[in-house]
Design an enzyme around this catalytic site. Structure first.
Site, PDB file in Angstrom:
ATOM      1  N   LYS A  36      39.893  35.729  51.995  1.00 44.08           N
ATOM      2  CA  LYS A  36      39.528  34.810  50.904  1.00 44.08           C
ATOM      3  C   LYS A  36      40.077  33.395  51.154  1.00 44.08           C
ATOM      4  CE  LYS A  36      41.565  37.321  47.728  1.00 44.08           C
ATOM      5  NZ  LYS A  36      42.117  38.381  48.599  1.00 44.08           N
TER       6      LYS A  36
ATOM      7  N   ARG B 194      41.232  38.359  38.533  1.00 44.09           N
ATOM      8  CA  ARG B 194      41.759  39.549  39.194  1.00 44.09           C
ATOM      9  C   ARG B 194      41.891  40.730  38.249  1.00 44.09           C
ATOM     10  NH1 ARG B 194      44.816  37.323  43.670  1.00 44.09           N
ATOM     11  NH2 ARG B 194      45.899  38.968  44.777  1.00 44.09           N
TER      12      ARG B 194
ATOM     13  N   ARG C 169      49.428  38.179  59.971  1.00 49.84           N
ATOM     14  CA  ARG C 169      49.216  36.862  59.333  1.00 49.84           C
ATOM     15  C   ARG C 169      50.446  35.961  59.455  1.00 49.84           C
ATOM     16  NH1 ARG C 169      47.053  36.366  53.375  1.00 49.84           N
ATOM     17  NH2 ARG C 169      48.813  37.723  52.910  1.00 49.84           N
TER      18      ARG C 169
ATOM     19  N   ARG D   6      54.524  35.719  55.087  1.00 45.40           N
ATOM     20  CA  ARG D   6      54.651  35.809  53.627  1.00 45.40           C
ATOM     21  C   ARG D   6      55.524  37.003  53.236  1.00 45.40           C
ATOM     22  NH1 ARG D   6      48.903  35.035  50.740  1.00 45.40           N
ATOM     23  NH2 ARG D   6      49.632  36.849  49.579  1.00 45.40           N
TER      24      ARG D   6
ATOM     25  N   ARG E 210      50.026  46.214  46.704  1.00 40.72           N
ATOM     26  CA  ARG E 210      48.970  45.228  46.386  1.00 40.72           C
ATOM     27  C   ARG E 210      47.596  45.891  46.464  1.00 40.72           C
ATOM     28  NH1 ARG E 210      50.409  40.931  50.647  1.00 40.72           N
ATOM     29  NH2 ARG E 210      48.479  39.925  50.006  1.00 40.72           N
TER      30      ARG E 210
HETATM   31  P1  AP5 Z   1      43.536  35.521  54.451  1.00 40.51           P
HETATM   32  O1  AP5 Z   1      42.441  34.505  54.459  1.00 40.51           O
HETATM   33  O2  AP5 Z   1      44.942  35.025  54.295  1.00 40.51           O
HETATM   34  O3  AP5 Z   1      43.208  36.683  53.390  1.00 40.51           O
HETATM   35  P2  AP5 Z   1      43.240  36.668  51.795  1.00 40.51           P
HETATM   36  O4  AP5 Z   1      42.096  37.478  51.313  1.00 40.51           O
HETATM   37  O5  AP5 Z   1      43.377  35.272  51.272  1.00 40.51           O
HETATM   38  O6  AP5 Z   1      44.588  37.488  51.586  1.00 40.51           O
HETATM   39  P3  AP5 Z   1      45.772  37.298  50.553  1.00 40.51           P
HETATM   40  O7  AP5 Z   1      46.834  38.261  51.017  1.00 40.51           O
HETATM   41  O8  AP5 Z   1      46.184  35.862  50.415  1.00 40.51           O
HETATM   42  O9  AP5 Z   1      45.132  37.782  49.242  1.00 40.51           O
HETATM   43  P4  AP5 Z   1      45.829  38.278  47.997  1.00 40.51           P
HETATM   44  O10 AP5 Z   1      44.691  38.277  47.056  1.00 40.51           O
HETATM   45  O11 AP5 Z   1      46.578  39.547  48.104  1.00 40.51           O
HETATM   46  O12 AP5 Z   1      46.999  37.199  47.766  1.00 40.51           O
HETATM   47  P5  AP5 Z   1      47.165  35.993  46.758  1.00 40.51           P
HETATM   48  O13 AP5 Z   1      47.863  34.906  47.445  1.00 40.51           O
HETATM   49  O14 AP5 Z   1      45.898  35.708  46.032  1.00 40.51           O
HETATM   50  O15 AP5 Z   1      43.412  36.369  55.822  1.00 40.51           O
HETATM   51  C1  AP5 Z   1      44.356  37.379  56.117  1.00 40.51           C
HETATM   52  C2  AP5 Z   1      44.593  37.409  57.646  1.00 40.51           C
HETATM   53  O16 AP5 Z   1      43.386  37.818  58.288  1.00 40.51           O
HETATM   54  C3  AP5 Z   1      44.935  36.034  58.251  1.00 40.51           C
HETATM   55  O17 AP5 Z   1      45.886  36.208  59.260  1.00 40.51           O
HETATM   56  C4  AP5 Z   1      43.603  35.529  58.832  1.00 40.51           C
HETATM   57  O18 AP5 Z   1      43.791  34.699  59.948  1.00 40.51           O
HETATM   58  C5  AP5 Z   1      42.911  36.847  59.222  1.00 40.51           C
HETATM   59  N1  AP5 Z   1      41.455  36.788  59.094  1.00 40.51           N
HETATM   60  C6  AP5 Z   1      40.739  36.237  58.083  1.00 40.51           C
HETATM   61  N2  AP5 Z   1      39.416  36.433  58.277  1.00 40.51           N
HETATM   62  C7  AP5 Z   1      39.302  37.152  59.436  1.00 40.51           C
HETATM   63  C8  AP5 Z   1      38.184  37.676  60.162  1.00 40.51           C
HETATM   64  N3  AP5 Z   1      36.923  37.507  59.736  1.00 40.51           N
HETATM   65  N4  AP5 Z   1      38.442  38.380  61.289  1.00 40.51           N
HETATM   66  C9  AP5 Z   1      39.724  38.584  61.725  1.00 40.51           C
HETATM   67  N5  AP5 Z   1      40.826  38.083  61.087  1.00 40.51           N
HETATM   68  C10 AP5 Z   1      40.604  37.394  59.952  1.00 40.51           C
HETATM   69  O19 AP5 Z   1      48.138  36.662  45.652  1.00 40.51           O
HETATM   70  C11 AP5 Z   1      49.499  36.900  45.927  1.00 40.51           C
HETATM   71  C12 AP5 Z   1      50.192  37.378  44.655  1.00 40.51           C
HETATM   72  O20 AP5 Z   1      50.141  36.358  43.643  1.00 40.51           O
HETATM   73  C13 AP5 Z   1      49.561  38.618  43.974  1.00 40.51           C
HETATM   74  O21 AP5 Z   1      50.029  39.827  44.551  1.00 40.51           O
HETATM   75  C14 AP5 Z   1      50.026  38.434  42.526  1.00 40.51           C
HETATM   76  O22 AP5 Z   1      51.370  38.810  42.354  1.00 40.51           O
HETATM   77  C15 AP5 Z   1      49.929  36.920  42.341  1.00 40.51           C
HETATM   78  N6  AP5 Z   1      48.610  36.491  41.848  1.00 40.51           N
HETATM   79  C16 AP5 Z   1      47.710  35.702  42.507  1.00 40.51           C
HETATM   80  N7  AP5 Z   1      46.618  35.527  41.769  1.00 40.51           N
HETATM   81  C17 AP5 Z   1      46.812  36.212  40.616  1.00 40.51           C
HETATM   82  C18 AP5 Z   1      46.013  36.427  39.458  1.00 40.51           C
HETATM   83  N8  AP5 Z   1      44.778  35.909  39.346  1.00 40.51           N
HETATM   84  N9  AP5 Z   1      46.520  37.198  38.471  1.00 40.51           N
HETATM   85  C19 AP5 Z   1      47.753  37.731  38.564  1.00 40.51           C
HETATM   86  N10 AP5 Z   1      48.560  37.571  39.628  1.00 40.51           N
HETATM   87  C20 AP5 Z   1      48.084  36.819  40.659  1.00 40.51           C
END
Ligand code: AP5
Length: 238
Positions: free
Chosen positions: A20, A95, A140, A173, A184
């Site tokens: 994402k 979410r 990552r 991270r 998660r």
């Molecule tokens: P990446 O692009 O970083 O993936 P992502 O989907 O963004 O993963 P996240 O871990 O950031 O998502 P998340 O939803 O768990 O975390 P968030 O920060 O929102 O790619 C991942 C890896 O794969 C990278 O190394 C990349 O290079 C590689 N890659 C990408 N595409 C590829 C491809 N096509 N092929 C091969 N490799 C590839 O949330 C973190 C925390 O914040 C949550 O756990 C929660 O506590 C809180 N939080 C955030 N939003 C909310 C909300 N709305 N409500 C409540 N709590 C929230």
């Protein structure tokens, strides 16, 4: 990068590690709209020790979700900023079913009030299986300064451990530890999967294969946005 055209709200859904953040940055550059990542905003609050950051820190460390009211207030203030008028891409929000309902009501009441309607959100779900997610998150690395995302296996930095863009030392991270990742994923299944069902039931969901190469996924997402934005324009004219 383009400017001037109304894109409207774009929502990128998918499990942790689906890509994402990687894809939202591409969309933001390509269509000239801001990327709004609730995870990035929360991590920034934690890093700066704000009230919100203090409340969120332990919850995020366990891989659980920050309470809806805190996240919705945070998103509301961001969406009211002027750079969101032509559109924006949400990454990591909504979410929960409650957040999705809140967003619909917010968009209806605030963003479009008195302005040209640019349509309902374009909702894109990135489909990636959990084995791939575990593999991606284990590799990552992120830049703490500019947010650029790398992968030590599939997309390494040119110089190991150093950001190509600004030379900062890359970090792992805290919530990418395997036990936290499993939590998660459990939270995603229980609380975020219903959001996908919610948008599917409203006939607003587009599914994109997130297992392809990054550039191919970017092309598929851009095609969906072009198609959906074009359809909404036609509806608005008729
Ligand atoms: P990446 O692009 O970083 O993936 P992502 O989907 O963004 O993963 P996240 O871990 O950031 O998502 P998340 O939803 O768990 O975390 P968030 O920060 O929102 O790619 C991942 C890896 O794969 C990278 O190394 C990349 O290079 C590689 N890659 C990408 N595409 C590829 C491809 N096509 N092929 C091969 N490799 C590839 O949330 C973190 C925390 O914040 C949550 O756990 C929660 O506590 C809180 N939080 C955030 N939003 C909310 C909300 N709305 N409500 C409540 N709590 C929230």
């Amino acid at each position: 990068m383009e400017s001037g055209r109304n894109i409207g709200p774009v929502i990128l859904l998918g499990p942790p590690g689906a890509g994402k953040g990687t894809q939202a940055k591409v969309v933001a550059r390509r269509f000239g709209i801001p990327q709004i990542s609730t995870g990035d905003i929360l991590r920034d609050n934690v890093a700066h020790g704000t009230d919100l950051g203090l409340q969120a820190k332990a919850i995020m460390g366990r891989g659980e979700l920050v309470p809806d009211n805190l996240v919705c207030d945070m998103v509301a203030s961001r969406l009211r900023e002027a750079d969101c008028e032509r559109g924006f891409i949400l990454d990591g929000f909504p979410r929960t079913a409650a957040q999705a309902g809140w967003l619909d009501a917010f968009l209806e009441s605030e963003v479009y009030e008195g302005k040209e309607r640019c349509g309902a959100p374009i909702v894109i779900s990135l489909k990636v299986d959990y084995n791939e997610v575990l593999r991606r998150l284990a590799g990552r690395r992120s830049c703490p300064t500019c947010g650029q995302i790398y992968n030590s296996n599939s997309h390494p930095a040119q110089v190991r451990g150093v950001c190509d863009k600004d030379g900062s030392e890359l970090i792992v991270r805290k919530d990418d530890r395997e036990d936290v990742v499993r939590e998660r994923l459990r939270v995603y299944e229980n609380q975020t999967r219903p959001v996908i069902d919610y948008y599917r039931s409203k006939d607003r969901l587009y599914e994109v294969d997130g297992l392809k190469e990054v550039e191919e996924v970017s092309r598929d997402i851009a095609a969906v946005i072009e198609q959906a934005a074009g359809m909404q324009k036609q509806i608005a004219r008729s």
